[in-house]
Design a protein around this motif. Structure first.
Motif, PDB file in Angstrom:
ATOM      1  N   VAL A  98     -35.681 -74.318 -45.305  1.00 17.03           N
ATOM      2  CA  VAL A  98     -36.574 -75.185 -46.072  1.00 17.03           C
ATOM      3  C   VAL A  98     -35.949 -76.565 -46.186  1.00 17.03           C
ATOM      4  CG1 VAL A  98     -37.686 -75.581 -48.297  1.00 17.03           C
ATOM      5  CG2 VAL A  98     -37.523 -73.248 -47.376  1.00 17.03           C
ATOM      6  N   ILE A  99     -36.712 -77.585 -45.785  1.00 14.93           N
ATOM      7  CA  ILE A  99     -36.263 -78.969 -45.854  1.00 14.93           C
ATOM      8  C   ILE A  99     -37.176 -79.708 -46.827  1.00 14.93           C
ATOM      9  CG2 ILE A  99     -35.789 -81.068 -44.531  1.00 14.93           C
ATOM     10  CD1 ILE A  99     -36.176 -78.831 -42.073  1.00 14.93           C
ATOM     11  N   GLU A 100     -36.624 -80.271 -47.879  1.00 15.20           N
ATOM     12  CA  GLU A 100     -37.421 -81.009 -48.856  1.00 15.20           C
ATOM     13  C   GLU A 100     -37.306 -82.506 -48.588  1.00 15.20           C
ATOM     14  OE1 GLU A 100     -37.337 -79.915 -52.936  1.00 15.20           O
ATOM     15  OE2 GLU A 100     -36.644 -77.863 -52.526  1.00 15.20           O
ATOM     16  N   VAL A 101     -38.468 -83.162 -48.502  1.00 20.43           N
ATOM     17  CA  VAL A 101     -38.522 -84.611 -48.315  1.00 20.43           C
ATOM     18  C   VAL A 101     -39.045 -85.199 -49.615  1.00 20.43           C
ATOM     19  CG1 VAL A 101     -39.542 -86.513 -47.020  1.00 20.43           C
ATOM     20  CG2 VAL A 101     -38.893 -84.407 -45.833  1.00 20.43           C
ATOM     21  N   THR A 102     -38.236 -85.962 -50.304  1.00 16.40           N
ATOM     22  CA  THR A 102     -38.590 -86.440 -51.638  1.00 16.40           C
ATOM     23  C   THR A 102     -39.150 -87.851 -51.578  1.00 16.40           C
ATOM     24  OG1 THR A 102     -36.360 -87.260 -52.016  1.00 16.40           O
ATOM     25  CG2 THR A 102     -36.815 -85.003 -52.687  1.00 16.40           C
ATOM     26  N   GLY A 103     -39.790 -88.231 -52.718  1.00 17.89           N
ATOM     27  CA  GLY A 103     -40.344 -89.583 -52.841  1.00 17.89           C
ATOM     28  C   GLY A 103     -41.800 -89.547 -53.234  1.00 17.89           C
TER      29      GLY A 103
ATOM     30  N   GLY B 189     -39.512 -86.506 -38.575  1.00 16.92           N
ATOM     31  CA  GLY B 189     -38.142 -86.390 -38.100  1.00 16.92           C
ATOM     32  C   GLY B 189     -37.533 -85.045 -38.441  1.00 16.92           C
ATOM     33  N   ALA B 190     -37.769 -84.564 -39.683  1.00 19.28           N
ATOM     34  CA  ALA B 190     -37.243 -83.261 -40.088  1.00 19.28           C
ATOM     35  C   ALA B 190     -37.886 -82.135 -39.288  1.00 19.28           C
ATOM     36  CB  ALA B 190     -37.485 -83.049 -41.578  1.00 19.28           C
ATOM     37  N   ALA B 191     -39.197 -82.226 -39.069  1.00 19.90           N
ATOM     38  CA  ALA B 191     -39.897 -81.188 -38.307  1.00 19.90           C
ATOM     39  C   ALA B 191     -39.427 -81.159 -36.863  1.00 19.90           C
ATOM     40  CB  ALA B 191     -41.404 -81.416 -38.384  1.00 19.90           C
ATOM     41  N   ALA B 192     -39.201 -82.330 -36.281  1.00 24.08           N
ATOM     42  CA  ALA B 192     -38.743 -82.395 -34.891  1.00 24.08           C
ATOM     43  C   ALA B 192     -37.364 -81.761 -34.735  1.00 24.08           C
ATOM     44  CB  ALA B 192     -38.713 -83.850 -34.422  1.00 24.08           C
ATOM     45  N   GLN B 193     -36.515 -81.921 -35.746  1.00 25.55           N
ATOM     46  CA  GLN B 193     -35.197 -81.308 -35.695  1.00 25.55           C
ATOM     47  C   GLN B 193     -35.290 -79.790 -35.701  1.00 25.55           C
ATOM     48  OE1 GLN B 193     -32.035 -82.596 -35.572  1.00 25.55           O
ATOM     49  NE2 GLN B 193     -32.805 -84.691 -35.302  1.00 25.55           N
ATOM     50  N   ALA B 194     -36.291 -79.251 -36.421  1.00 27.36           N
ATOM     51  CA  ALA B 194     -36.421 -77.794 -36.572  1.00 27.36           C
ATOM     52  C   ALA B 194     -37.178 -77.139 -35.423  1.00 27.36           C
ATOM     53  CB  ALA B 194     -37.119 -77.473 -37.895  1.00 27.36           C
ATOM     54  N   ALA B 195     -38.096 -77.882 -34.779  1.00 24.91           N
ATOM     55  CA  ALA B 195     -38.990 -77.280 -33.792  1.00 24.91           C
ATOM     56  C   ALA B 195     -38.295 -77.011 -32.470  1.00 24.91           C
ATOM     57  CB  ALA B 195     -40.197 -78.192 -33.571  1.00 24.91           C
TER      58      ALA B 195
ATOM     59  N   VAL C  84     -41.133 -77.755 -44.043  1.00 26.95           N
ATOM     60  CA  VAL C  84     -40.826 -79.079 -44.561  1.00 26.95           C
ATOM     61  C   VAL C  84     -41.735 -79.308 -45.764  1.00 26.95           C
ATOM     62  CG1 VAL C  84     -40.717 -81.551 -44.071  1.00 26.95           C
ATOM     63  CG2 VAL C  84     -40.239 -79.889 -42.245  1.00 26.95           C
ATOM     64  N   LEU C  85     -41.141 -79.547 -46.929  1.00 30.74           N
ATOM     65  CA  LEU C  85     -41.902 -79.636 -48.173  1.00 30.74           C
ATOM     66  C   LEU C  85     -41.919 -81.057 -48.719  1.00 30.74           C
ATOM     67  CD1 LEU C  85     -40.742 -76.408 -50.067  1.00 30.74           C
ATOM     68  CD2 LEU C  85     -42.872 -76.782 -48.805  1.00 30.74           C
ATOM     69  N   ILE C  86     -43.104 -81.459 -49.212  1.00 33.51           N
ATOM     70  CA  ILE C  86     -43.288 -82.759 -49.842  1.00 33.51           C
ATOM     71  C   ILE C  86     -44.035 -82.544 -51.159  1.00 33.51           C
ATOM     72  CG2 ILE C  86     -43.368 -83.995 -47.632  1.00 33.51           C
ATOM     73  CD1 ILE C  86     -46.436 -84.115 -47.920  1.00 33.51           C
ATOM     74  N   GLY C  87     -44.095 -83.603 -51.962  1.00 31.61           N
ATOM     75  CA  GLY C  87     -45.019 -83.605 -53.090  1.00 31.61           C
ATOM     76  C   GLY C  87     -44.465 -83.088 -54.401  1.00 31.61           C
ATOM     77  N   ARG C  88     -45.260 -83.319 -55.435  1.00 35.25           N
ATOM     78  CA  ARG C  88     -44.843 -83.007 -56.793  1.00 35.25           C
ATOM     79  C   ARG C  88     -44.571 -81.529 -57.020  1.00 35.25           C
ATOM     80  NH1 ARG C  88     -49.022 -83.865 -61.577  1.00 35.25           N
ATOM     81  NH2 ARG C  88     -49.454 -81.680 -61.061  1.00 35.25           N
ATOM     82  N   ASP C  89     -45.412 -80.667 -56.431  1.00 37.32           N
ATOM     83  CA  ASP C  89     -45.297 -79.228 -56.691  1.00 37.32           C
ATOM     84  C   ASP C  89     -44.607 -78.476 -55.563  1.00 37.32           C
ATOM     85  OD1 ASP C  89     -46.556 -79.570 -59.127  1.00 37.32           O
ATOM     86  OD2 ASP C  89     -48.561 -79.172 -58.320  1.00 37.32           O
ATOM     87  N   ARG C  90     -43.764 -79.164 -54.809  1.00 35.53           N
ATOM     88  CA  ARG C  90     -43.118 -78.496 -53.667  1.00 35.53           C
ATOM     89  C   ARG C  90     -42.239 -77.329 -54.116  1.00 35.53           C
ATOM     90  NH1 ARG C  90     -40.620 -83.292 -54.514  1.00 35.53           N
ATOM     91  NH2 ARG C  90     -38.349 -83.242 -54.858  1.00 35.53           N
ATOM     92  N   GLU C  91     -41.711 -77.399 -55.351  1.00 34.85           N
ATOM     93  CA  GLU C  91     -40.849 -76.318 -55.825  1.00 34.85           C
ATOM     94  C   GLU C  91     -41.622 -75.010 -55.986  1.00 34.85           C
ATOM     95  OE1 GLU C  91     -37.663 -76.228 -55.948  1.00 34.85           O
ATOM     96  OE2 GLU C  91     -37.520 -78.322 -55.298  1.00 34.85           O
ATOM     97  N   VAL C  92     -42.934 -75.089 -56.227  1.00 35.88           N
ATOM     98  CA  VAL C  92     -43.756 -73.879 -56.321  1.00 35.88           C
ATOM     99  C   VAL C  92     -43.727 -73.130 -54.984  1.00 35.88           C
ATOM    100  CG1 VAL C  92     -46.093 -72.994 -56.690  1.00 35.88           C
ATOM    101  CG2 VAL C  92     -45.233 -74.899 -58.088  1.00 35.88           C
ATOM    102  N   ILE C  93     -43.839 -73.879 -53.901  1.00 32.71           N
ATOM    103  CA  ILE C  93     -43.808 -73.275 -52.570  1.00 32.71           C
ATOM    104  C   ILE C  93     -42.389 -72.829 -52.230  1.00 32.71           C
ATOM    105  CG2 ILE C  93     -44.402 -73.590 -50.141  1.00 32.71           C
ATOM    106  CD1 ILE C  93     -46.268 -75.860 -51.013  1.00 32.71           C
ATOM    107  N   ALA C  94     -41.418 -73.653 -52.577  1.00 31.58           N
ATOM    108  CA  ALA C  94     -40.021 -73.291 -52.299  1.00 31.58           C
ATOM    109  C   ALA C  94     -39.646 -71.983 -52.986  1.00 31.58           C
ATOM    110  CB  ALA C  94     -39.100 -74.418 -52.758  1.00 31.58           C
ATOM    111  N   ALA C  95     -40.129 -71.785 -54.216  1.00 28.63           N
ATOM    112  CA  ALA C  95     -39.816 -70.556 -54.944  1.00 28.63           C
ATOM    113  C   ALA C  95     -40.453 -69.348 -54.271  1.00 28.63           C
ATOM    114  CB  ALA C  95     -40.294 -70.675 -56.386  1.00 28.63           C
ATOM    115  N   ALA C  96     -41.681 -69.492 -53.797  1.00 24.59           N
ATOM    116  CA  ALA C  96     -42.344 -68.383 -53.094  1.00 24.59           C
ATOM    117  C   ALA C  96     -41.607 -68.053 -51.800  1.00 24.59           C
ATOM    118  CB  ALA C  96     -43.801 -68.736 -52.810  1.00 24.59           C
ATOM    119  N   LEU C  97     -41.153 -69.070 -51.098  1.00 23.10           N
ATOM    120  CA  LEU C  97     -40.383 -68.830 -49.874  1.00 23.10           C
ATOM    121  C   LEU C  97     -39.066 -68.127 -50.189  1.00 23.10           C
ATOM    122  CD1 LEU C  97     -41.106 -72.283 -48.257  1.00 23.10           C
ATOM    123  CD2 LEU C  97     -41.662 -70.089 -47.180  1.00 23.10           C
TER     124      LEU C  97
END
Length: 495
Positions: free
Chosen positions: A423-428, A445-451, A401-414
């Motif tokens: 990968v679930i992105e939570v924006t805002g 909520g997103a993590a609970a759905q995946a776990a 579950v990814l948050i934050g300004r630089d979440r795309e950096v982690i998403a790209a590595a994944l």
């Protein structure tokens, strides 16, 4: 020689014109104590909180000059004898480059504190640095020293500013010192009794920029070993820390002491079965090892937590602390919040807050302790790469579950190294502080759905927090509150 180079605690500082750059905790302590010693002090900072404005009023009553406003650090005043800088100032900051051009000495608060030790009672410093684990290890060490009956304090980058520690009217027996690379950059004469570099990994690329950035970062970390008297403690699993020991100029007779999660060789501390053992500070080290404590005595069995305990134990043993005091101090120690803290266990899923994991190396250490993991990550990456982390722990990940300004950096590595991991992105809030409660409700909520039962949901962001939260503690608090609220509302894991 500069007029300040030979000055110490018992000398007159009258007539010394000192500029203190920055007005955080260490800046205030430096300014306060220099004023007390009789120096003419000017404090410069580009902004201030309400609490800092109150402290400024007090300093001005005592005779200091304080300028806390935008642009205050653009120009170094005339006729300055020494600059004491906050570790937040890079060497290329205008104030410091002007000092260098004029030949004005630039010290950090750490260097000032070293010079102000009481010559009649100079408490030895046991110093710790590293990319991760510094605060935990220093607090462990302080707990051990106190268990031995010594008057100790954790100081430096955690706890008391060092100038306050050394100027205390009742001298300490020993000081456990946490030092960041930024602080170490500005030391010159400091020499620890013993010192440790816990680990070395990519971090602070916003401070250590350019082609030589990582070399400069390592060089600053290695300054902690200069002049060591008793023991240079290094991480057997991290070749850079051993190289820094080899390159250090130490007092003749100082020893290199390794710590390892494996069975220790002679001259090391390590692990045998479920025990932390010493094979460095006993007479029979060629043929045996001395028990320090059981892994179960520690607050966490996570590998990086055990490694921190070994480093603390090595520094304590180098100072002459008994095996029993090491055991008692480690048993008594409990880490601060937001460090691998179990928030809840619900329907077979464990929720863990490690918001303090603010870079990839720290996140990787945390992830290595759990399997399978739903990983909550993201924030300000500070120029770091996540490729190595994902390569090492990708097979542990149930989902991310990814948050934050630089979440795309982690998403790209994944995407490159673990493309099958959901990968679930939570924006805002990418451009400023967000309602942390609302954001973390979505994350939980997103993590609970995946776990699934048996999984760990781990907040180990690998990033700084200031894009969305005031600090890592606020981020961790919001996560923990969202988990507890969700449990109270009676939701179930859907995985």
């Amino acid at each position: 020689m500069s007029k300040v180079e030979s000055l110490g605690r018992k000398d007159s500082w009258e007539g010394v014109r000192a500029v203190v750059a920055g007005f955080g905790t260490s800046g205030y302590a430096a300014a306060d104590n220099l004023t007390h010693l009789g120096a003419s002090v000017t404090v410069l900072a580009d902004n201030a909180t309400a609490a800092q404005l109150e402290k400024a009023e007090l300093l001005e009553i005592l005779g200091a000059t304080v300028h806390l406003h935008a642009g205050a650090t653009d120009r170094l005043p005339d006729d300055v004898d020494v600059v004491v800088t906050s570790p937040g100032f890079r060497p290329d900051a205008p104030l410091l480059t002007q000092a260098a051009e004029r030949g004005v000495p630039v010290w950090g608060e750490v260097e000032l504190a070293w010079r102000l030790r009481d010559p009649d009672h100079p408490a030895p410093w046991l110093c710790i640095t590293g990319t991760n684990g510094k605060t935990t290890t220093v607090q462990m060490l302080d707990s051990i020293l106190r268990a031995a009956g010594l008057r100790s304090v954790a100081a430096g980058n955690v706890g008391l500013p060092l100038t306050e520690a050394v100027m205390d009217p009742e001298p300490y027996d020993v000081i456990a010192v946490e030092l960041s690379s930024f602080q170490l950059h500005y030391v010159a004469t400091m020499a620890a009794e013993s010192a440790a570099v816990l680990n070395f990994a990519e971090d602070h690329l916003d401070w250590y920029a350019g082609d030589t950035g990582m070399d400069d970062y390592a060089r600053d970390k290695g300054r902690i070993y200069q002049g060591v008297e008793r023991a240079c403690v290094y991480n057997v699993a991290d070749p850079t820390t051993e190289r820094l020991v080899r390159e250090a100029d130490v007092v003749e007779g100082a020893r290199a002491i390794g710590f390892t999660l494996g069975v220790p060789s002679v001259g090391m501390v390590g692990v045998v079965e479920d025990l932390l053992v010493d094979r460095a500070f006993i007479d029979q080290r060629q043929s045996s090892a001395a028990e320090l404590c059981a892994i179960s005595d520690l607050a966490s069995t996570a590998p990086h937590f055990v490694a921190n305990a070994l480093a603390a134990a090595a520094l304590a043993r180098a100072h002459g602390i008994s095996q029993s005091a090491v055991r008692d101090g480690l048993r008594a120690f409990r880490p601060d919040g937001h460090r691998i803290a179990v928030v809840a266990e619900h329907e077979g899923v464990t929720w863990v807050d490690d918001s303090k994991a603010t870079n990839p190396h720290a996140a990787q250490s945390s992830l290595a302790a759990y399997d399978p993991v739903v990983w909550v990550a993201g924030g300000l990456a500070k120029g770091a790469s996540f490729d190595e982390l994902v390569q090492q722990v990708g097979d542990r990940l149930r989902a991310v579950v990814l948050i934050g300004r630089d979440r795309e950096v982690i998403a790209a590595a994944l995407a490159r190294h673990a493309p099958d991991v959901p990968v679930i992105e939570v924006t805002g809030g990418e451009t400023g502080p967000v309602d942390g409660a609302d954001l973390m409700r979505l994350v939980v909520g997103a993590a609970a759905q995946a776990a699934r039962p048996g999984d760990t949901v781990l907040l180990a962001p690998g990033c700084a927090s200031m894009d969305q939260f005031t600090d890592y503690a606020a981020r961790g608090d919001a996560f923990a509150a969202a988990v507890r609220a969700a449990i109270d509302e009676g939701w179930t894991n859907q995985g």
